[in-house]
Design an enzyme around this catalytic site. Structure first.
Site, mmCIF file in Angstrom:
data_model
loop_
_atom_site.group_PDB
_atom_site.id
_atom_site.type_symbol
_atom_site.label_atom_id
_atom_site.label_comp_id
_atom_site.label_asym_id
_atom_site.label_seq_id
_atom_site.Cartn_x
_atom_site.Cartn_y
_atom_site.Cartn_z
ATOM 1 N N ARG B 637 -14.909 -40.597 -3.365
ATOM 2 C CA ARG B 637 -13.498 -40.213 -3.390
ATOM 3 C C ARG B 637 -12.963 -40.118 -1.962
ATOM 4 N NH1 ARG B 637 -10.527 -38.202 -7.280
ATOM 5 N NH2 ARG B 637 -12.367 -37.771 -8.544
ATOM 6 N N PRO B 641 -6.436 -41.176 2.498
ATOM 7 C CA PRO B 641 -6.599 -42.611 2.815
ATOM 8 C C PRO B 641 -6.170 -42.955 4.238
ATOM 9 C CG PRO B 641 -5.391 -42.299 0.752
ATOM 10 C CD PRO B 641 -5.530 -40.946 1.373
ATOM 11 N N VAL B 712 -17.967 -41.228 5.332
ATOM 12 C CA VAL B 712 -16.938 -42.150 5.824
ATOM 13 C C VAL B 712 -17.096 -42.415 7.322
ATOM 14 C CG1 VAL B 712 -14.455 -42.421 6.238
ATOM 15 C CG2 VAL B 712 -15.264 -41.570 4.035
ATOM 16 N N GLU B 714 -19.170 -42.937 9.816
ATOM 17 C CA GLU B 714 -19.949 -43.848 10.645
ATOM 18 C C GLU B 714 -20.175 -45.235 10.049
ATOM 19 O OE1 GLU B 714 -23.195 -41.480 12.852
ATOM 20 O OE2 GLU B 714 -22.416 -40.070 11.372
#
Lengths: 327, 747
Positions: B637, B641, B712, B714
Site C-alpha cells: 500500500r 503517492p 519504498v 531503497e
C-alpha cells in the site's frame, strides 16, 4: 584559515600598487580565489578586491579588434547577440563552463587565471610541485585520467582547466596587462606558461600586474567556429577533452583554420598540425578525423589517460564538422 | 486490514508538510541551532594511511589567538565506555575511535580537534598542528597484491548448483565490479553539543536518535535519560547518518571539558573519511539454463571490500537467491580487509552492487539464449521463495514487467545490438533489470493526542530524512481519526519522543507507521467508549471530526473530548512485528538494532520493481546519456503517492548516476581516496537526467503489517545500473562489466 587583510580598491592605480606587495592576491568575481583560499592554496595575506572598479567590464565588439574588459561577467558576455552570431566558439566556451550561478559572478579575466583541478594540487596534502615546489608530483604514480598529454613534465602533469582560454587560443588573441609601469599587450600564446621546470608558475603575470582586457582580432573565421566539450557529466564538469575550431571556407574547402585543445594540456594548447591538415582540404569526416589525429601525434600518455589521444582526435573531428556546418 | 479509505488520509498525494519551511529556509538543521557561547571546532586529518604518530607539536596551534583547546591522542587521555561498532550490536560508525591511540589506521583519520572562539581561529590552529608519522605500507584497494579473501558467512545452498552448471546447455560466467562510493549528502556532517547539569544535549543530523542516545550514554557513562538528541531535519542521509560518527563523541567530549557548547561542521573532503562509504565489490555470477530458458543453476560469488578495523560484509545473496526459480542455487560471500575507514550502510548497501552484476548476467543469459530479457525473467518467476519454500507476502514482479514494458515501449526494441540508430547517427539502446528490496520492520512506539478542536499531534522518535515521513505518518493518524490532514502535527527527530526505529532498511513507514496506527486506534477506541458505553463499537466510524454511531447519528469530537478532564485524549502504543518476541522488542525500543524480516515464520516479504532505460550514445565521442527511465514498482500500500514517487524517482536517478558517474577513486600508491570534493566526485546534475516515469502498482498485502506497506525507500536504485549497462550493450554490442561506465569503455 589563514588570517588575511581584505581591501576594496578605490582605483586601478591603487590596486596595482597594493598588488605589487608580496602575498597579495587580486580578487575579481571571487569564484575561484575563495575556493583556493579555503584550501590554503594561495598563501594570500592581502586580498585586493577589484570586482567593482568602473570601466573594466566594458565589451567593445565593433572594431577590427574585439575588446573584452577583464571584469565583464561570463554570463553577460555569453548573451551578447553579436558574439553569438559571429563568434559562436567564444560564446559556447562560456556557456559550457561551470554553472549559471558561477557564470553570473565570474569574470573573463579571472577565468583565464583559474588554477588546475588536479586532485593532488587541490587536496592540500599530497606532494605537489605546484603547491610546495620541490616536494614532487603525486600524479606521476597516482590517478592520472585527468592529467595532461601536452606541455607536462616529470615535475607536473596537471591540466589547465579553462574553456574560455581554450577557445581564445583558436583566435588571434592578446592580453592587456596593466601595472604601475604602464600598459602592455602580450600574445595569448605567451600569457600562460607550460608546466615545465617551475610548475608553480602558470602565467607571465608579475606582482603588481593586472589583466585589464582581452583582445581578439576580428576574423571571418569566427562565424565558422565552435567549441566542443566532452565530459563525463552533462553539465558542471571540467572537460575530459575539448576542442575549439575556427575555419575560413571557400565552399567546402578550408582556406584557413585554427584549432586548439582543452583538457589535455598544461595551458590552452594550439594544434598547428591539425590546422595544417585541414587547410586546402575539402572538409569531410575523414579529413576532420585525420586532422584530429595530427593534433595528437605528439601526445605523451601516462598510464590511464591514453584514451584521450583517441577521444581528443574525435573531439577535434566533431568540432571541425560542427564549425563547417555553422551558417 | 483496518484502513479507513473514506477520509482521504491514506493514498492521497498530500504535499509535504515541511515543504514550505524547507523552501523558505526556516527549517533548522543541526548546524543552525545556536547554543549560547558556542565555541567552534576544526579537524586535522592524517596524511598517511597506516602507521603511528611519531611527533606531535601543538604549540603553534595553541598560540593562535582565541584557541581554547587542542584535543589529540595525548590530551584526550580518558577512557570512554566500550560502545561498539553498529554492525556488532552497538551504535558507533567504527570500532576505532580516533584520538584514543597514536595509531593510524586509514588516511584522513582524525588526529586532532581544535576548538576556538571563532571558526577561523579553529581552522587556522588545525592547520598548525604539526605531526610527523612513522609510516607503514597500506592497502586501501581490495585489488592490491597480497590481500586475501575471507569467507563472510556460510552462504546459501539449494540442490547441487555446481553439478547443474557443469551439465547445462547454456551458461553465463562473468565477473562484475563496482567501485567505492560516498554518500555526499548535501547537508554536511555536523554536531553541536552542550552540557548542562551533567546532561548532554546534542544536535546532529541523525537517522537514529534513539540509537545515538543509547550509544552516547554508554560512551560517557551517564544514564540514557541524561542524553538528549535533536535532529528535526536531515539534509540527506542515505545511511551515512545512521550511526555515531567519531567526531560526535569528540565534540561532546570537548564541550564537557571546556564547560561550553562546541560545534563542528565537517568539511566536504573530511566527510569522505570521517563518515562511512559504500565499499568496492566484485560479483562473479554463473547462470545456467535449458535452451528453452528455464534456469537450472544460479550461482553468485561476492567479494566485498572491508576494513582492517571493522569486518563489514554487504552481500546481496539474500535477495539474488530469491529472484528466480531455480532448483539449484549456490551463494557465497567473502571480504577483503583494507586500510580504510569503516565502510557502512549506503542506499541498498547489499542490493545495489550485487544486482548490477546479477541483473547484467541475466541480460547476458538472455542474449546467449536468444530470448527477450523481459520474457526470460517472467518465465523464471518463482511461485514461492526458492530458498525457504515459503510463500511471498505479495509479489507482483511479473505485473511490474508487463506494465513497465508497455509504458516504456519495449516492443519497439530490435534485439540486435547496434541496430537502433537515430537519424543523426546516435546509437539507441534499451535495457531492463529487476529491482527488489527486503521489507523488514523494527519495533516502534508512538503517542497520539487528539484535542477537542480536532487537532491531532503524533509523537515518535523516527525521522524524516527527506523522504516525507512527517507527511506520511500524519496521514496514517488522520486516516484512523477521521480528521483533516492539515489538523495533524507530527513531532519527530527528538529522543524525548516515544521510541522510533532507525531510519534505515526502508522501514520507517511500516514500523513507525504501524505504531502510529496502533496509537491512533487506541485514541479512537477511547473516543468510542466515551461517547457510547455499551454500544457496538465495531459499527462506529469516524468522519469529518464526528463519531458516527451505529444508528447513524453523529456526535462532534469537540463535544466528546471537551467534556474530558484535560480536554484531550492521548494514547501511547508499543508496536512490534508479528514474528518478534517481547525481549527483542524491548531491546529495540531501548535504542538497540532489532529487525524482523524479510523472512518471517510464514511468509517472505520483499518489494519488487521492473526498471527500464533508454541510453543514447554519441557514435563518435561515445558519451552516454540516459534519455528515459521507467520504473514500475510493487511496494504494497502506498500511503502517499507523491512522496513515494519522489523516493523511487530519486533512487532511479541515483542508480543512473551510479552507473555512469560515481566512483571514489582510490590512490593505491598512497592508500587514500583521491577525489574528495564535488568537483571531482561526480554525481548526476539535472542535465544528466532525462524523462523519469514512475508507477506504483495497486498491491494489497494483508500479511506484511497492519497498514499493508512494504519497503519504498531503497528499491528504486537497485536495478537501474544494470538496466543502463544492458542498454549500453544493446546500443553498442559492448558489454561493460564495471561501473561507472565511461566513454573510454566504448572507444
Amino acid at each position: 584559515m589563514r588570517p588575511f587583510l581584505y581591501s576594496r580598491a578605490t582605483s586601478l592605480e591603487q590596486a596595482m600598487s597594493e598588488a605589487a606587495q608580496s602575498h597579495a592576491a587580486i580578487m575579481a568575481g571571487g569564484t575561484t580565489l575563495v575556493d583556493l583560499m579555503r584550501g590554503d592554496l594561495t598563501g594570500a595575506e592581502h586580498v585586493i578586491d577589484i570586482g567593482h572598479l568602473p570601466g573594466l567590464a566594458k565589451v567593445e565588439l565593433d572594431g577590427p579588434v574585439l575588446r573584452f574588459g577583464a571584469l565583464a561577467r561570463m554570463a553577460d558576455v555569453a548573451e551578447l547577440p553579436f558574439l553569438k552570431q559571429n563568434y559562436p566558439a567564444l560564446v559556447e566556451s562560456l556557456q559550457l563552463a561551470a554553472s549559471q550561478q558561477i557564470r553570473n559572478a565570474a569574470t573573463l579575466g579571472g577565468n583565464l587565471l583559474q588554477r588546475t583541478r588536479c586532485v593532488y594540487f587541490r587536496d592540500g596534502v599530497s606532494d605537489c610541485n605546484k603547491r610546495v615546489p620541490g616536494s614532487g608530483c603525486t600524479a606521476l604514480d597516482g590517478e592520472d585520467r585527468e592529467m595532461a598529454l601536452f606541455g607536462a613534465s616529470d615535475r607536473c602533469v596537471a591540466t589547465y582547466p579553462g574553456d574560455w582560454g581554450t577557445a581564445l587560443a583558436a583566435f588571434d588573441t592578446s592580453i592587456e596587462i596593466s601595472s604601475a609601469a604602464g600598459t602592455k599587450t602580450v600574445k595569448f600564446a605567451d600569457f600562460h606558461v607550460a608546466y615545465g621546470d617551475d610548475p608553480a608558475r602558470e602565467s607571465i603575470l608579475q606582482p603588481g600586474e593586472i589583466v585589464t582586457a582581452i583582445l581578439v582580432q576580428a576574423t571571418p573565421a569566427g562565424r565558422h567556429s565552435t567549441y566542443v566539450k566532452v565530459r563525463d557529466r552533462q553539465s558542471y564538469a571540467y572537460a575530459v577533452t575539448s576542442a575549439a575550431v575556427a575555419l575560413e571556407l571557400d565552399g567546402d574547402r578550408v582556406t584557413a583554420a585554427r584549432v586548439s585543445l582543452g583538457g589535455v594540456a598544461s595551458k590552452p594548447w594550439r594544434a598547428p598540425a591539425a590546422e595544417a591538415a585541414l587547410v586546402g582540404q575539402v572538409l569531410n569526416q575523414a579529413v576532420a578525423l585525420e586532422a584530429g589525429r595530427a593534433a595528437f601525434a605528439d601526445a605523451k600518455a601516462l598510464r590511464h589517460n591514453g584514451f584521450k589521444i583517441d577521444l581528443g582526435a574525435r573531439t577535434v573531428a566533431r568540432a571541425a564538422m560542427v564549425a563547417k556546418g555553422k551558417h | 486490514m483496518d484502513i479507513n479509505m473514506g477520509n482521504g488520509g491514506i493514498g492521497v498525494p498530500v504535499v509535504r508538510r515541511d515543504a514550505m519551511a524547507k523552501v523558505l529556509g526556516v527549517a533548522q538543521y543541526a548546524a543552525d541551532f545556536p547554543h549560547e557561547n558556542t565555541a567552534y571546532a576544526a579537524l586535522t586529518l592524517s596524511k598517511v594511511a597506516r602507521g603511528r604518530i611519531s611527533r606531535l607539536d601543538t604549540a603553534a596551534a595553541e598560540a593562535v589567538a582565541g584557541v581554547r583547546m587542542v584535543l589529540t591522542h595525548r590530551s584526550l587521555n580518558e577512557s570512554l565506555g566500550d560502545e561498539t561498532f553498529v554492525m556488532k550490536g552497538g551504535h558507533m560508525q567504527s570500532s576505532f575511535l580516533p584520538l584514543t591511540s597514536d595509531e593510524i589506521h586509514y588516511a584522513g583519520q582524525i588526529v586532532s580537534l581544535t576548538i576556538a572562539d571563532t571558526l577561523e581561529a579553529a581552522e587556522e590552529a588545525a592547520r598548525l598542528v604539526a605531526i610527523d608519522y612513522a609510516r607503514e605500507a597500506a592497502s586501501a584497494s581490495m585489488d592490491d597484491a597480497g590481500l586475501t579473501e575471507e569467507p563472510a558467512d556460510s552462504g546459501i545452498d539449494v540442490g547441487d548448483a555446481e553439478a547443474a552448471f557443469a551439465a547445462a546447455e547454456v551458461k553465463v560466467d562473468a565477473t562484475y565490479v563496482t567501485p567505492a562510493q560516498h554518500h555526499n549528502p548535501i547537508e554536511l556532517y555536523a554536531a553541536s553539543a552542550a552540557w548542562q547539569d551533567g546532561k548532554l544535549l546534542i544536535n546532529l543530523p541523525s537517522q537514529w536518535v534513539m540509537g545515538t542516545r543509547a550509544g552516547l550514554a554508554k560512551v560517557f557513562g551517564i544514564p540514557i535519560e541524561d542524553v538528549h538528541v535533536e535532529s528535526p531535519y536531515v539534509g540527506g542521509a542515505f545511511g551515512a547518518k545512521a550511526s555515531i560518527l567519531p567526531h560526535v563523541v569528540l565534540v561532546a567530549m570537548a564541550a564537557r571539558r571546556l564547560g561550553r557548547p562546541v560545534k563542528l561542521v565537517v568539511p566536504r573532503e573530511a566527510g569522505f573519511t570521517v563518515g562511512s562509504f559504500r565499499p568496492a565489490a566484485r560479483s562473479r555470477v554463473r547462470l545456467a539454463a535449458t535452451r528453452q530458458g528455464k534456469l537450472t543453476a544460479v550461482m553468485h560469488d561476492e567479494v566485498g571490500q572491508s576494513a582492517v578495523i571493522d569486518h563489514v560484509a554487504f552481500a546481496g545473496m539474500e535477495a539474488t537467491s530469491k529472484m528466480y526459480a531455480s532448483p539449484n542455487i549456490r551463494m557465497r560471500a567473502a571480504t577483503v580487509a583494507t586500510d580504510v575507514n569503516s565502510p557502512g550502510f549506503m542506499r541498498a548497501p547489499a542490493e545495489a552492487p550485487s544486482f548490477f552484476g546479477f541483473e547484467s548476467a541475466m541480460d547476458e543469459l538472455a542474449v546467449a539464449l536468444g530470448i527477450d530479457p523481459v520474457e526470460l525473467r517472467i518465465m523464471n518467476e518463482p511461485a514461492r521463495d526458492p530458498v525457504s519454500g515459503l510463500p511471498w507476502s505479495s509479489r507482483l514482479l511479473v505485473e511490474c514487467y508487463r506494465r513497465g514494458a508497455a509504458l516504456f515501449g519495449w516492443s519497439d526494441r530490435n534485439p540486435k545490438p547496434g541496430s537502433m540508430v537515430a537519424a543523426d547517427g546516435t546509437l539507441i539502446g534499451y535495457g531492463c533489470a529487476t529491482a527488489t528490496y527486503p521489507s523488514a520492520m523494527a519495533p516502534s512506539s508512538a503517542r497520539v493526542r487528539l484535542s477537542a478542536d480536532g487537532s491531532c499531534v503524533v509523537y515518535c522518535a523516527a525521522h524524516d530524512v527527506g523522504t516525507g515521513a512527517y507527511t506520511v505518518l500524519g496521514q496514517v493518524a488522520a486516516d484512523v481519526l477521521g480528521v483533516p490532514d492539515e489538523l495533524v502535527t507530527v513531532e519527530m527527530g527528538h529522543s524525548r519522543h516515544p521510541s522510533g526505529p532507525v531510519s534505515g532498511g526502508s522501514i520507517t513507514t511500516g514500523s513507525a507507521g504501524s505504531a502510529v496506527h496502533m496509537a491512533a486506534r487506541a485514541v479512537r477506541e477511547r473516543l468510542f467508549a466515551t461517547v457510547a458505553a455499551g454500544q457496538d463499537r465495531s459499527k462506529m466510524t469516524l468522519a469529518d471530526r464526528h463519531v458516527v454511531l451505529p444508528d447513524g447519528s453523529r456526535r462532534a469530537i469537540s463535544d466528546i473530548i471537551g467534556g474530558l478532564p484535560g480536554g484531550v485524549i492521548e494514547e501511547h502504543a508499543d508496536w512490534k512485528p508479528t514474528d518478534m518476541d517481547d525481549k527483542t522488542m524491548q531491546q529495540g525500543l531501548a535504542g538497540g538494532m532489532a529487525f524482523a524480516g524479510p523472512v518471517g515464520g510464514t511468509h517472505v516479504s520483499f518489494s519488487f520493481g521492473a526498471q527500464f532505460a533508454e541510453v543514447r550514445i554519441d557514435p563518435l565521442l561515445r558519451t552516454i546519456r540516459v534519455a528515459r527511465m521507467v520504473g514500475v514498482f510493487a511496494c504494497g500500500r502506498i500511503i502517499n503517492p507523491r512522496t513515494a514517487r519522489s523516493n523511487l524517482m530519486g533512487g532511479m536517478i541515483w542508480g543512473a548516476s551510479s552507473a555512469l558517474l560515481e566512483e571514489s577513486q582510490i590512490d593505491r600508491a598512497r592508500g587514500r581516496f583521491a577525489n574528495t570534493d564535488l568537483a571531482s566526485y561526480h554525481f548526476a546534475a539535472n542535465a544528466d537526467v532525462g524523462e523519469v516515469v514512475v508507477e506504483m502498482l495497486d498491491e494489497h498485502d494483508s500479511v506484511v503489517n497492519a497498514i499493508g506497506t512494504k519497503a519504498v525507500g531503497e528499491v528504486g536504485i537497485v536495478g537501474m545500473p544494470a538496466a543502463i549497462a544492458n542498454a549500453v550493450y544493446h546500443a553498442t554490442g559492448v558489454r561493460v562489466r564495471k561501473t561507472p561506465i565511461l566513454m573510454e569503455d566504448l572507444l
